[in-house]
Design a protein around this motif. Structure first.
Motif, PDB file in Angstrom:
ATOM      1  N   GLU A 153      42.289  45.685  34.471  1.00  0.00           N
ATOM      2  CA  GLU A 153      41.641  44.859  35.484  1.00  0.00           C
ATOM      3  C   GLU A 153      40.217  44.472  35.126  1.00  0.00           C
ATOM      4  O   GLU A 153      39.660  43.553  35.710  1.00  0.00           O
ATOM      5  CB  GLU A 153      41.673  45.586  36.835  1.00  0.00           C
ATOM      6  CG  GLU A 153      43.066  45.627  37.408  1.00  0.00           C
ATOM      7  CD  GLU A 153      43.122  46.411  38.705  1.00  0.00           C
ATOM      8  OE1 GLU A 153      42.299  47.327  38.850  1.00  0.00           O
ATOM      9  OE2 GLU A 153      43.972  46.104  39.540  1.00  0.00           O
ATOM     10  N   ASP A 194      32.828  48.525  44.521  1.00  0.00           N
ATOM     11  CA  ASP A 194      34.158  49.051  44.853  1.00  0.00           C
ATOM     12  C   ASP A 194      34.856  48.183  45.884  1.00  0.00           C
ATOM     13  O   ASP A 194      36.044  47.900  45.772  1.00  0.00           O
ATOM     14  CB  ASP A 194      34.040  50.482  45.386  1.00  0.00           C
ATOM     15  CG  ASP A 194      33.713  51.455  44.272  1.00  0.00           C
ATOM     16  OD1 ASP A 194      33.823  51.049  43.096  1.00  0.00           O
ATOM     17  OD2 ASP A 194      33.352  52.607  44.570  1.00  0.00           O
ATOM     18  N   TYR A 238      34.400  45.053  46.557  1.00  0.00           N
ATOM     19  CA  TYR A 238      34.791  43.763  46.022  1.00  0.00           C
ATOM     20  C   TYR A 238      36.048  43.890  45.157  1.00  0.00           C
ATOM     21  O   TYR A 238      36.934  43.042  45.192  1.00  0.00           O
ATOM     22  CB  TYR A 238      33.625  43.181  45.221  1.00  0.00           C
ATOM     23  CG  TYR A 238      33.750  41.695  44.983  1.00  0.00           C
ATOM     24  CD1 TYR A 238      33.726  40.812  46.053  1.00  0.00           C
ATOM     25  CD2 TYR A 238      33.902  41.180  43.703  1.00  0.00           C
ATOM     26  CE1 TYR A 238      33.848  39.449  45.853  1.00  0.00           C
ATOM     27  CE2 TYR A 238      34.024  39.820  43.486  1.00  0.00           C
ATOM     28  CZ  TYR A 238      34.001  38.958  44.574  1.00  0.00           C
ATOM     29  OH  TYR A 238      34.129  37.614  44.365  1.00  0.00           O
ATOM     30  N   LYS A 273      38.382  46.215  45.542  1.00  0.00           N
ATOM     31  CA  LYS A 273      39.473  46.437  46.498  1.00  0.00           C
ATOM     32  C   LYS A 273      39.951  45.115  47.089  1.00  0.00           C
ATOM     33  O   LYS A 273      41.152  44.856  47.189  1.00  0.00           O
ATOM     34  CB  LYS A 273      38.976  47.327  47.647  1.00  0.00           C
ATOM     35  CG  LYS A 273      38.972  48.798  47.322  1.00  0.00           C
ATOM     36  CD  LYS A 273      40.165  49.502  47.982  1.00  0.00           C
ATOM     37  CE  LYS A 273      40.323  50.913  47.440  1.00  0.00           C
ATOM     38  NZ  LYS A 273      39.122  51.732  47.684  1.00  0.00           N
ATOM     39  N   LEU A 274      38.989  44.309  47.479  1.00  0.00           N
ATOM     40  CA  LEU A 274      39.303  43.032  48.108  1.00  0.00           C
ATOM     41  C   LEU A 274      40.133  42.161  47.168  1.00  0.00           C
ATOM     42  O   LEU A 274      41.163  41.610  47.549  1.00  0.00           O
ATOM     43  CB  LEU A 274      37.995  42.312  48.472  1.00  0.00           C
ATOM     44  CG  LEU A 274      38.181  40.964  49.160  1.00  0.00           C
ATOM     45  CD1 LEU A 274      38.609  41.187  50.602  1.00  0.00           C
ATOM     46  CD2 LEU A 274      36.888  40.159  49.125  1.00  0.00           C
ATOM     47  N   GLN A 275      39.702  42.112  45.907  1.00  0.00           N
ATOM     48  CA  GLN A 275      40.428  41.277  44.951  1.00  0.00           C
ATOM     49  C   GLN A 275      41.829  41.805  44.719  1.00  0.00           C
ATOM     50  O   GLN A 275      42.788  41.049  44.598  1.00  0.00           O
ATOM     51  CB  GLN A 275      39.669  41.227  43.630  1.00  0.00           C
ATOM     52  CG  GLN A 275      38.328  40.552  43.746  1.00  0.00           C
ATOM     53  CD  GLN A 275      37.603  40.523  42.417  1.00  0.00           C
ATOM     54  OE1 GLN A 275      37.982  39.804  41.517  1.00  0.00           O
ATOM     55  NE2 GLN A 275      36.564  41.317  42.288  1.00  0.00           N
ATOM     56  N   GLN A 276      41.940  43.152  44.678  1.00  0.00           N
ATOM     57  CA  GLN A 276      43.260  43.735  44.488  1.00  0.00           C
ATOM     58  C   GLN A 276      44.150  43.398  45.668  1.00  0.00           C
ATOM     59  O   GLN A 276      45.333  43.130  45.521  1.00  0.00           O
ATOM     60  CB  GLN A 276      43.147  45.256  44.328  1.00  0.00           C
ATOM     61  CG  GLN A 276      42.555  45.660  42.998  1.00  0.00           C
ATOM     62  CD  GLN A 276      42.175  47.120  42.947  1.00  0.00           C
ATOM     63  OE1 GLN A 276      41.980  47.757  43.979  1.00  0.00           O
ATOM     64  NE2 GLN A 276      42.060  47.664  41.751  1.00  0.00           N
ATOM     65  N   LEU A 277      43.528  43.407  46.846  1.00  0.00           N
ATOM     66  CA  LEU A 277      44.283  43.185  48.074  1.00  0.00           C
ATOM     67  C   LEU A 277      44.863  41.781  48.120  1.00  0.00           C
ATOM     68  O   LEU A 277      46.030  41.573  48.439  1.00  0.00           O
ATOM     69  CB  LEU A 277      43.342  43.405  49.269  1.00  0.00           C
ATOM     70  CG  LEU A 277      44.022  43.863  50.546  1.00  0.00           C
ATOM     71  CD1 LEU A 277      44.551  45.272  50.365  1.00  0.00           C
ATOM     72  CD2 LEU A 277      43.010  43.846  51.696  1.00  0.00           C
ATOM     73  N   ILE A 278      44.029  40.791  47.809  1.00  0.00           N
ATOM     74  CA  ILE A 278      44.542  39.431  47.897  1.00  0.00           C
ATOM     75  C   ILE A 278      45.213  38.999  46.604  1.00  0.00           C
ATOM     76  O   ILE A 278      45.660  37.875  46.466  1.00  0.00           O
ATOM     77  CB  ILE A 278      43.415  38.428  48.254  1.00  0.00           C
ATOM     78  CG1 ILE A 278      42.333  38.440  47.163  1.00  0.00           C
ATOM     79  CG2 ILE A 278      42.804  38.755  49.604  1.00  0.00           C
ATOM     80  CD1 ILE A 278      41.266  37.389  47.395  1.00  0.00           C
ATOM     81  N   GLY A 279      45.286  39.932  45.657  1.00  0.00           N
ATOM     82  CA  GLY A 279      46.021  39.634  44.431  1.00  0.00           C
ATOM     83  C   GLY A 279      45.319  38.631  43.538  1.00  0.00           C
ATOM     84  O   GLY A 279      45.943  37.859  42.822  1.00  0.00           O
TER      85      GLY A 279
END
Lengths: 320, 566
Positions: B139, B157, B159, B161-167
């Motif tokens: 990543e 962290d 940010y 997480k957010l990117q992982q969340l929305i893929g």
């Protein structure tokens, strides 16, 4: 903390050389009473390790401790004749000094009968250690207290001031340490060792606490709670390893059981100034005046830091 | 002079000065970059102190944050300057102010003269490397990192997480295969020049600007695009702890550093006077031919990791969690799990049976084709079938039954990453288990098979991942078995001690000193084979470090493209 402010008036400066403290100096704090026999080696040990300045509180000594300390070029000395117990065993007095002089410095707080060692201490000095801790983002350093004792019953060999007390007290208990999680102060509560084995069998919860956090990057908001066993804020005593995550830690060699302990115990019996429960300690001091034999077949002779690391009593962590 | 040096300095400038003098005295032109965060007075004093050396130049200062792009930009800038002003240079060495040459610089030059075409840069694909800080490996290359990890950890962290969340995923420029490795390299003029003058450089730079820790990936990736001959290792000795922070060398590491025979080491503790007095060693006898051997250093730092896991249970460090699953022995009696030995020795089972004169020594009980019992029979004591499906249906029961059925005799069996792995947790928690692992020994069968290199590479990566997972279990706090893990390199160096322990264990009594050793498989050329794997971007870290013997001529070099991430 307010206690520290209130009790500061009990302190009287005898010799203030704190002007010599520089940015980045490592400071040693100690509260002493009649320790003139132990102090020469104590000073030598910590000077070797790289303590730049010592701040002592002398609690009513009458054996020349004050004169000895006032002569030392790197010592600042305060005197008080008030109660040790009511000052939370000196922590209120030292707390005030730490608040005033310790802010932003790595501060080592030890008793006169405690010698701090850590992995590689023979080749790496305290500045090396503290800079590494800084680099790791750690503000405190923990140590397990290990009691040293002689081969013979206590009090039979005479200790010469200035010599290495470890030579007079070469033995320690290699195991028999137990630990629990202190719910309120969130630290690891370690008990055990020789005093537990010999004196506190009937009442183990009263046995001496062996975990300490003697070295802290001081902030004026910090405060020791109960000797150097507990400290606030609580994250500071998060210093020991967990099974998953190994933390580097050290050991405080406790040289209490020199021959002079017998005399001192007699005095303690009269003063009754000791920890939380003086009644329990009365028994203990009484036993000490009778020259007990602390050695047993399972005792190990102290060889150096590598031995303690191999025994798992302290850890190198990731300090390769 | 063929060698030019870039020095990146940001602290302990007096020590940096000392290091720079070593380089310059040997005749190397040096370009120095000083972090803009260093205050102006300090910087001027530093420049003045070095003003007597006309080979030393200072370059434009960037403000460098850890893990940020500026460090790469500073390096690019310094490299351009060095190449433009010194046309005679053939190799460029990237060093830091905390680097110290251990051997005479002239020996390094001789070493490089013998390898004029080679780029020394550690460079592995993300799937092959164990070092990942904060759990981010692949990543690093597909997310955006506009916040500083050191200064704004929470936002960082969040940010992520957010990117992982929305893929969210960034597109990697075509042709780029992300590689990572040590920041400290030594590249040829040809390769470095190609990287700096690549017409697509603006595209690459724009992409890497937002990659996390580009100083560990920019040149490592670019070199793969442009180099003709990569040696995937750094000439600078540097070790990292599990948090990704560099280990520091102190005075007490002197002998260790001397033995390592490495050319340069970092980081040296600025107050380690003895090291600065000792190194670089004076040039006395022509030992130019000695190749660096970082394996001894490896061992010392790896031991720090092992000690905690092999310590005695019951000490204070273990007792923090009173709820640990205290399920003791689940089997009837002691048994031994032996991993990697059958690979290292010819007919290890036969030898062990003879040496112990008692216990049952099975082959790979959990092999994919069938259970290899000691007498190779299809049905063993207690009606145990060798059928793999039947066995794997409940592998744990299979093992407990086998040990129960033969409880009069100590059972020993071979195990490995190619076998069924479902028993790992049970065995690890079992106080009866005696587990001995030679990690990375599976490489031997791959080495001997001499198959298509790309297949070998793939299989090696697969086995390594399986074994790495298993070792993690063995190192977990829940492990109650008696565990002994050594790397292949360590074991091969002194096998007898371990064999003695195993023989004593299997026969359940101490034995006199072993008279006869089993015969070891021929391992000539294994070091070169491993280096080849490394050069292809696969990092066989479980085997331990074998001394580099790439010059023995047994090279398997093929022109395979590196295995793709995706």
């Amino acid at each position: 903390m307010f206690r520290c402010l209130r009790k500061r008036r009990q302190l009287h400066a005898v010799q203030n050389r704190t002007a010599a403290i520089r940015k980045g100096s490592i400071l040693g704090f100690s509260c002493v009473r009649n320790e003139v026999i132990r102090l020469p080696y104590f000073m030598q040990h910590y000077r070797d390790l790289g303590v730049d300045h010592f701040l002592f509180v002398d609690n009513g000594s009458d054996d020349g401790t004050a004169d000895y300390l006032a002569e030392q070029p790197d010592v600042s000395l305060w005197r008080t004749d008030d109660s040790y117990r009511l000052s939370r065993f000196g922590m209120d007095w030292l707390g005030w000094l730490q608040m005033k002089y310790g802010h932003g410095h790595w501060c080592l707080t030890v008793d006169a009968d405690e010698l701090l060692i850590y992995p590689q201490h023979d080749t790496r000095k305290l500045p090396d250690l503290t800079s590494w801790l800084d680099n790791q983002g750690r503000q405190s350093f923990g140590a397990l207290m290990i009691e040293l004792y002689p081969r013979e019953p206590v009090g039979q060999t005479t200790y010469q001031p200035g010599t290495d007390p470890v030579a007079a007290l070469p033995f320690f208990d290699p195991d028999g340490y137990r630990s629990t999680w202190h719910a309120i102060f969130r630290n690891l509560w370690i008990q055990g060792g020789v005093r537990d084995r010999v004196f506190f069998g009937p009442d183990p919860t009263r046995a001496p606490t062996l975990n300490k956090t003697p070295l802290i990057k001081w902030d004026r908001r910090h405060a020791y709670v109960s000797s150097t066993h507990q400290v606030l804020p609580r994250h500071l005593h998060d210093v020991f390893g967990t099974p998953q995550y190994d933390r580097m830690s050290g050991v405080l060699l406790h040289t209490k059981f020199l021959d002079i302990v017998v005399e001192k115990s007699k005095e303690e019996q009269i003063r009754q100034q000791h920890f939380e429960n003086s009644a329990v300690y009365a028994e203990y001091h009484k036993a000490l005046t009778k020259s007990p034999d602390l050695w047993y077949a399972g005792s190990n002779q102290y060889e150096g830091w590598r031995q303690l690391v191999d025994l798992g009593l302290m850890s190198k962590g990731t300090w390769g | 002079m063929n060698l030019g040096v870039i020095v990146l300095a940001h602290t302990a400038l007096q020590r940096a000065e000392q290091a720079i003098r070593h380089w310059a005295d040997a005749g190397c032109p040096v370009v120095v970059h000083v972090d803009r965060k260093v205050d102006q007075n300090e910087y001027s004093a530093f420049v003045d102190a070095l003003s007597d050396l006309d080979r030393v130049k200072f370059t434009r200062r960037y403000r460098c944050d850890w893990g940020g792009w500026e460090l790469v930009a500073a390096t690019q800038n310094a490299a351009t300057e060095l190449l433009d002003t010194h046309s005679e240079l053939r190799h460029i060495y990237l060093a830091s102010g905390a680097c110290l040459p251990l051997r005479p610089v002239s020996e390094l030059c001789t070493y490089l003269d013998a390898r004029p075409e080679t780029d020394f840069i550690e460079s592995s694909t993300t799937e092959d490397v164990p070092w990942t800080v904060g759990g981010l490996d692949e990543e690093r290359f597909t997310l955006r990192f506009p916040f500083s990890w050191r200064r704004h950890r929470r936002i960082f962290d969040l940010y992520v997480k957010l990117q992982q969340l929305i893929g969210f995923k960034r597109r990697i420029p075509t042709g780029v295969v992300p590689h990572m490795g040590s920041q400290w390299w030594c590249l040829t003029r040809r390769t470095l020049n190609a990287i700096l003058t690549d017409p697509k450089r603006p595209i690459y730079d724009r992409y890497f600007r937002k990659v996390w820790i580009p100083d560990e990936s920019y040149f490592q990736t670019m070199a793969r695009l442009h180099s003709t001959k990569i040696e995937s290792r750094s000439l600078t000795l540097s070790k990292f702890d599990f948090q990704g922070k560099p280990h520091v060398f102190y005075n007490d590491h002197k002998a260790l550093l001397r033995r390592s025979a490495c050319f340069v080491a970092r980081k040296i503790w600025p107050r380690a006077d003895e090291l600065y007095d000792t190194f670089p060693l004076p040039y006395d006898k022509p030992d130019d031919h000695v190749t660096p051997n970082p394996s001894s250093v490896d061992r010392v730092f790896a031991n720090a990791v092992d000690r905690r896991t092999l310590g005695r249970p019951g000490l204070y460090m273990q007792s923090r969690f009173p709820t640990v699953d205290r399920e003791n022995a689940v089997t009837a009696g002691p048994y031994s799990v032996l991993q990697g030995f059958a690979e290292v020795f010819d007919d290890f089972e036969g030898w062990l049976t003879k040496a112990t004169g008692g216990g049952d020594v099975h082959g790979h009980l959990f092999a994919p084709d069938r259970a290899h019992f000691t007498d190779d029979s299809p049905v063993y004591v207690g009606g145990m079938s060798d059928h793999p499906t039947l066995r794997d249906y409940n592998a744990k029961m299979f093992l407990t039954n086998l040990i129960w059925n033969n409880r009069a005799k100590h059972q020993a069996f071979q195990f490995g990453p190619m076998d069924t792995q479902t028993i790992n947790w049970m065995v690890a928690k079992d106080t009866n288990a005696r587990i001995s692992v030679v990690s990375g020994a599976w490489i031997i069968s791959l080495f001997l098979a001499r198959e298509e290199f790309s297949d070998v590479r793939k299989e090696a990566a697969r086995l390594q991942q399986i074994e790495h997972k298993q070792l993690k279990i063995l190192r977990s706090p829940f492990t109650k078995a008696r565990v002994r893990v050594m790397t292949l390199a360590e074991f091969v160096r002194s096998p007898m001690e371990t064999l003695q322990i195993i023989v004593d264990e299997v026969s359940e009594q101490p034995h006199p000193r072993l008279a006869e050793a089993p015969s070891m498989v021929k391992l000539d050329g294994l070091g070169a084979f491993l280096q080849d794997l490394r050069n292809q971007g696969m990092h066989p870290f479980l085997t331990g470090e074998f001394a580099e013997d790439t010059d023995t001529g047994t090279s398997l070099q093929t022109q395979q493209k590196p295995y793709l991430v995706r």
